[in-house]
Design a protein around this motif. Sequence first.
Motif, PDB file in Angstrom:
ATOM      1  N   THR A  28       0.831  -1.201   0.000  1.00 16.42           N
ATOM      2  CA  THR A  28       0.000   0.000   0.000  1.00 16.42           C
ATOM      3  C   THR A  28       0.869   1.256   0.000  1.00 16.42           C
ATOM      4  O   THR A  28       0.658   2.168  -0.803  1.00 16.42           O
ATOM      5  CB  THR A  28      -0.925   0.027   1.237  1.00 16.42           C
ATOM      6  OG1 THR A  28      -1.728  -1.145   1.245  1.00 16.42           O
ATOM      7  CG2 THR A  28      -1.824   1.247   1.236  1.00 16.42           C
ATOM      8  N   GLY A  29       1.848   1.292   0.885  1.00 19.76           N
ATOM      9  CA  GLY A  29       2.734   2.450   0.956  1.00 19.76           C
ATOM     10  C   GLY A  29       3.481   2.672  -0.346  1.00 19.76           C
ATOM     11  O   GLY A  29       3.587   3.792  -0.843  1.00 19.76           O
ATOM     12  N   LEU A  32       1.079   3.867  -3.126  1.00 24.23           N
ATOM     13  CA  LEU A  32       0.739   5.282  -2.934  1.00 24.23           C
ATOM     14  C   LEU A  32       1.914   6.182  -3.314  1.00 24.23           C
ATOM     15  O   LEU A  32       1.725   7.234  -3.932  1.00 24.23           O
ATOM     16  CB  LEU A  32       0.313   5.539  -1.491  1.00 24.23           C
ATOM     17  CG  LEU A  32      -1.102   5.098  -1.143  1.00 24.23           C
ATOM     18  CD1 LEU A  32      -1.334   5.199   0.364  1.00 24.23           C
ATOM     19  CD2 LEU A  32      -2.121   5.926  -1.893  1.00 24.23           C
ATOM     20  N   PRO A 133      -3.580   8.016  -6.715  1.00 16.35           N
ATOM     21  CA  PRO A 133      -3.537   7.904  -5.244  1.00 16.35           C
ATOM     22  C   PRO A 133      -4.931   7.733  -4.627  1.00 16.35           C
ATOM     23  O   PRO A 133      -5.118   6.911  -3.724  1.00 16.35           O
ATOM     24  CB  PRO A 133      -2.888   9.216  -4.804  1.00 16.35           C
ATOM     25  CG  PRO A 133      -2.069   9.634  -5.984  1.00 16.35           C
ATOM     26  CD  PRO A 133      -2.872   9.206  -7.185  1.00 16.35           C
ATOM     27  N   ALA A 134      -5.892   8.465  -5.141  1.00 16.71           N
ATOM     28  CA  ALA A 134      -7.257   8.343  -4.618  1.00 16.71           C
ATOM     29  C   ALA A 134      -7.837   6.966  -4.925  1.00 16.71           C
ATOM     30  O   ALA A 134      -8.517   6.364  -4.079  1.00 16.71           O
ATOM     31  CB  ALA A 134      -8.147   9.436  -5.200  1.00 16.71           C
ATOM     32  N   CYS A 136      -6.175   4.213  -5.186  1.00 22.94           N
ATOM     33  CA  CYS A 136      -5.531   3.282  -4.251  1.00 22.94           C
ATOM     34  C   CYS A 136      -6.223   3.308  -2.894  1.00 22.94           C
ATOM     35  O   CYS A 136      -6.536   2.250  -2.326  1.00 22.94           O
ATOM     36  CB  CYS A 136      -4.058   3.637  -4.066  1.00 22.94           C
ATOM     37  SG  CYS A 136      -3.036   3.342  -5.503  1.00 22.94           S
ATOM     38  N   VAL A 137      -6.457   4.490  -2.377  1.00 20.68           N
ATOM     39  CA  VAL A 137      -7.079   4.623  -1.056  1.00 20.68           C
ATOM     40  C   VAL A 137      -8.477   4.003  -1.053  1.00 20.68           C
ATOM     41  O   VAL A 137      -8.838   3.244  -0.145  1.00 20.68           O
ATOM     42  CB  VAL A 137      -7.111   6.103  -0.609  1.00 20.68           C
ATOM     43  CG1 VAL A 137      -7.962   6.285   0.631  1.00 20.68           C
ATOM     44  CG2 VAL A 137      -5.688   6.616  -0.375  1.00 20.68           C
ATOM     45  N   VAL A 138      -9.250   4.294  -2.079  1.00 23.11           N
ATOM     46  CA  VAL A 138     -10.613   3.763  -2.157  1.00 23.11           C
ATOM     47  C   VAL A 138     -10.591   2.238  -2.284  1.00 23.11           C
ATOM     48  O   VAL A 138     -11.332   1.528  -1.589  1.00 23.11           O
ATOM     49  CB  VAL A 138     -11.385   4.414  -3.331  1.00 23.11           C
ATOM     50  CG1 VAL A 138     -12.685   3.685  -3.613  1.00 23.11           C
ATOM     51  CG2 VAL A 138     -11.642   5.888  -3.035  1.00 23.11           C
ATOM     52  N   PHE A 140      -8.130   0.040  -1.483  1.00 25.74           N
ATOM     53  CA  PHE A 140      -7.650  -0.624  -0.266  1.00 25.74           C
ATOM     54  C   PHE A 140      -8.681  -0.513   0.853  1.00 25.74           C
ATOM     55  O   PHE A 140      -8.843  -1.439   1.649  1.00 25.74           O
ATOM     56  CB  PHE A 140      -6.293  -0.074   0.170  1.00 25.74           C
ATOM     57  CG  PHE A 140      -5.135  -0.660  -0.597  1.00 25.74           C
ATOM     58  CD1 PHE A 140      -4.835  -2.008  -0.494  1.00 25.74           C
ATOM     59  CD2 PHE A 140      -4.348   0.133  -1.409  1.00 25.74           C
ATOM     60  CE1 PHE A 140      -3.767  -2.562  -1.191  1.00 25.74           C
ATOM     61  CE2 PHE A 140      -3.273  -0.411  -2.117  1.00 25.74           C
ATOM     62  CZ  PHE A 140      -2.986  -1.765  -2.008  1.00 25.74           C
ATOM     63  N   GLY A 141      -9.393   0.599   0.923  1.00 17.58           N
ATOM     64  CA  GLY A 141     -10.470   0.740   1.905  1.00 17.58           C
ATOM     65  C   GLY A 141     -11.578  -0.260   1.666  1.00 17.58           C
ATOM     66  O   GLY A 141     -12.088  -0.889   2.608  1.00 17.58           O
TER      67      GLY A 141
END
Length: 151
Positions: A28-29, A32, A133-134, A136-138, A140-141
């Motif tokens: 994840t890191g 991102l 990036p957005a 990825c966040v969505v 992984f969430g």
Amino acid sequence: PRADLAVAGPMTYLWLKALHLAAVLAWTGGLLLLGVAAAAFGRSGGVLLPHEKRMGQAFLRWDRRVTVPAMVAVWGLGIALASLGGWFGAGWLHAKLVLVFALSGLHGVLSAFLRRQLEGTSVRERAGVRIAPALCVVAFGAIALLVVLKP
């Protein structure tokens, strides 16, 4: 409890789960980092300053040494966990796999984009790179919700 899990032992399952989670955090890191770097360098118009090239090369080194091995570990450990848990028929796992496939593909797109930027190859920025990036966040969430809730 599943027979496979009983044979493997609860400690084996917990170790696999912990290693899988650690690999997910590293992946994840790294993903991102690639997304932010690609989005930032994509806006530069293709001309990078020497310090930007050094940073980009450092990002790609991190990607090769940490992010890619973490992604491979996520896949391997995830398959082992799904097998032990007997979840291959579960709908939530299928939805998770779609997202993990998409994130794996996004990783390839971002690393190739960043590599071409650093080589000075004419690369046209795509909207997907800008919003990576957005995404990825969505994604992984959503994966976290699927794994915890198992709908």
